[in-house]
Motif scaffolding. Sequence first.
Motif, mmCIF file in Angstrom:
data_model
loop_
_atom_site.group_PDB
_atom_site.id
_atom_site.type_symbol
_atom_site.label_atom_id
_atom_site.label_comp_id
_atom_site.label_asym_id
_atom_site.label_seq_id
_atom_site.Cartn_x
_atom_site.Cartn_y
_atom_site.Cartn_z
ATOM 1 N N HIS A 316 47.430 46.021 37.858
ATOM 2 C CA HIS A 316 47.534 47.451 38.122
ATOM 3 C C HIS A 316 48.760 48.044 37.426
ATOM 4 C CE1 HIS A 316 47.163 51.250 40.268
ATOM 5 N NE2 HIS A 316 48.444 51.144 40.635
ATOM 6 N N ALA A 317 49.875 47.287 37.457
ATOM 7 C CA ALA A 317 51.107 47.776 36.820
ATOM 8 C C ALA A 317 50.920 47.895 35.311
ATOM 9 C CB ALA A 317 52.272 46.841 37.144
ATOM 10 N N GLU A 318 50.267 46.898 34.686
ATOM 11 C CA GLU A 318 50.031 46.963 33.250
ATOM 12 C C GLU A 318 49.139 48.142 32.892
ATOM 13 O OE1 GLU A 318 48.441 43.242 32.128
ATOM 14 O OE2 GLU A 318 50.314 42.121 32.423
ATOM 15 N N THR A 319 48.094 48.347 33.697
ATOM 16 C CA THR A 319 47.194 49.475 33.437
ATOM 17 C C THR A 319 47.923 50.804 33.582
ATOM 18 O OG1 THR A 319 45.344 48.165 34.280
ATOM 19 C CG2 THR A 319 45.021 50.547 34.092
ATOM 20 N N ALA A 320 48.724 50.922 34.653
ATOM 21 C CA ALA A 320 49.457 52.168 34.891
ATOM 22 C C ALA A 320 50.479 52.421 33.788
ATOM 23 C CB ALA A 320 50.164 52.111 36.248
ATOM 24 N N ALA A 321 51.150 51.352 33.319
ATOM 25 C CA ALA A 321 52.133 51.513 32.248
ATOM 26 C C ALA A 321 51.471 51.978 30.963
ATOM 27 C CB ALA A 321 52.876 50.203 32.024
ATOM 28 N N GLY A 322 50.296 51.394 30.657
ATOM 29 C CA GLY A 322 49.580 51.813 29.456
ATOM 30 C C GLY A 322 49.133 53.260 29.529
ATOM 31 N N GLU A 323 48.641 53.676 30.705
ATOM 32 C CA GLU A 323 48.219 55.061 30.863
ATOM 33 C C GLU A 323 49.409 56.018 30.772
ATOM 34 O OE1 GLU A 323 46.251 55.143 34.580
ATOM 35 O OE2 GLU A 323 44.419 54.123 33.863
#
Length: 678
Positions: A316-323
């Motif tokens: 979730h953190a990786e996805t949020a950082a990418g977004e």
Amino acid sequence: MALKDFSVLVSVIMIVVMMVIPFPPLLLDFLIMLNISLAITIILVAMNTKEALQFSIFPSLLLLTTLFRLGLNVSTTRSILTNKTGGEVIETFGSFVVGGSVVIGFLVFLILVIIQFIVITKGSERVAEVAARFTLDAMPGKQMSIDADLNAGMISDKDARERRRKIEQEADFYGAMDGASKFVKGDAIAGIVITVINIIGGLIIGIVVHKMPVGEAASTFTLLSIGDGLVSQIPALLISTATGIVVTRAASDGNLGTDITGQIFAYPKLLYIVAAVVGLIGVATPISPMLTFPIAGIIAFAGYQMQRNLEQAEEHAETAAGEEEAEELKSPESVTGLLTIDPIEFEFGYGLIPLADKNQGGDLLDRVIMIRRQLAIELGIVVPVIRIRDNIQLQPDEYVIKIKGNRVAGGEIHLDQYMAMSAGIEDETIRGIETIEPAFGLPALWVNEEMKDRAELSGYTIVDPPSVVSTHLTEVIKNHAHELLTRQEVKSLIDNIKETAPAVVEELIPNLMTLGEVQKVLMRLLKEKVSIRNLGVILETLADYSPKAKDPDLLAEYARQALSRQITSQYINPGESLKVLTAGASVEKLMAESIQHTEHGNYLSLDPETSQKIYQMVLDQVNRLQQSGIQPVLLTSPAIRMYLRQFLERYMPDLPVLSYNELEPDVEVQSVGVVNVT
């Protein structure tokens, strides 16, 4: 006075009253339950604070609660010895909690006292003492770290003030806790003494005063005394535990519960090992597997769940950082931020990272702070924040200095060597890497530790790498100080001088000169390394002459003459003579005749052949004096000083050009050369 303030005062007075006036058992029951409730509240608050300063009142609260318990002990002792009762709460603790057994009650009380006195109180006292000492010892380093962060632009002035105040509060808090922990220790000792007094005194009073049999007196008063001791020691134990929690709390972003669950269970794979060990105990020992296997299963399942939650959180953190990164690239603010240019930048290759890394002994940030202070004294300006960063595009040992985004200087540093500069006599036995000293352009050598000692004995000047960098940075800022003086900086300087000399500021700005016009005059002074620290004199001069002249160059000349004492002391020590090159009559006449007057200002118009002759004559004389060890100063008349300086600054920017009016009358001037054109 506010109601809450009044209630605290009344509470303190009631504690004193409690020691003097007998209280009925019902009121004692209420106060005992209040004491227990207060202790539970304190330990829960201590567990939920993120840092010690969030409970900064704790040392004073510790003292008040200790006083309250001692006052309550006095009242309950009086009631027990006088009325053979201490209230329902004490009787309950003496009979129900310990099963009515004197021996069990005494042992339970003794265990509680030992836990509090030897384990918790002694440990808390030691931790508070060490924390207070370490906090005081660390204050200078923390202050320097704040100054370094402020200088690097990482924090604002407001943040720096808040962090300094927090450091002071931490020192005060741990110092107070060091002293307050002594009260906890004394309270534990007092609890033992009071209980013993109650037992012995109760036995004597029961036999002598109340005519009770020895067995009945011992049973009655011992149980009541132990109940009183338990009622007192349980809140004391809770508050002692709270003391230990507060003084052992390290910096974190969560409370105690969050930290325990987050840090102990941060490694879910280790729980599998714990589950296996517990299960193995059930197999390899007489302990029943019916007991160990369920516990092992629960631990293993908890490890599986936590590992699964951690993996989901990382995804979730990786996805949020990418977004978030994608959104930032789309937003107009991300482009606008790229337009900001730092006034001063110091960039270095990865090999020079130890210069700025405190963990590796680097003190560059501290040196930058000193540079800004030094230049504030020498030039009278506040140097903007110097941005320090590494740059992988540079060579490992290379550094560059940028002014407003453009490179103006650079150099190469060998961190494991020293720069050696001769005093004029070369020693061929000194071997090293040939280089040029970056600040003043002098020939030098990079030498190792062994060669450094030999070079010192041969009269060489030895400079360590950090000093080379800081000296170069200082000289670059001096040479470009006029570029750093923006209108905003000038406004800040004028606002500062307005506090002590408001009249001249109000007369000059904006009635006679604009802020930009004052800036141009100050820039011309700084360009020739004339300090503007004496801003009051400069503004007074501008107020006198600006109604007659609007040319910034001419106004700067008037300001220089007003600063004659300062300029004189800049180039000569008291009691010494000033050795100068003098502009001859032919040069002065040629210059005066070549000045062109226009409506846009005055300028010097010389043909190329004449310009080359004048330049060559000045260069020959300067080289001659420098070879003799004399730092040249060119002296001329006030009428052409400005034009001669403008003519020479492109070729010899470091050559001081002074006029006769800029020297004090009592200065002895010795001419060591004359510049003439034939």
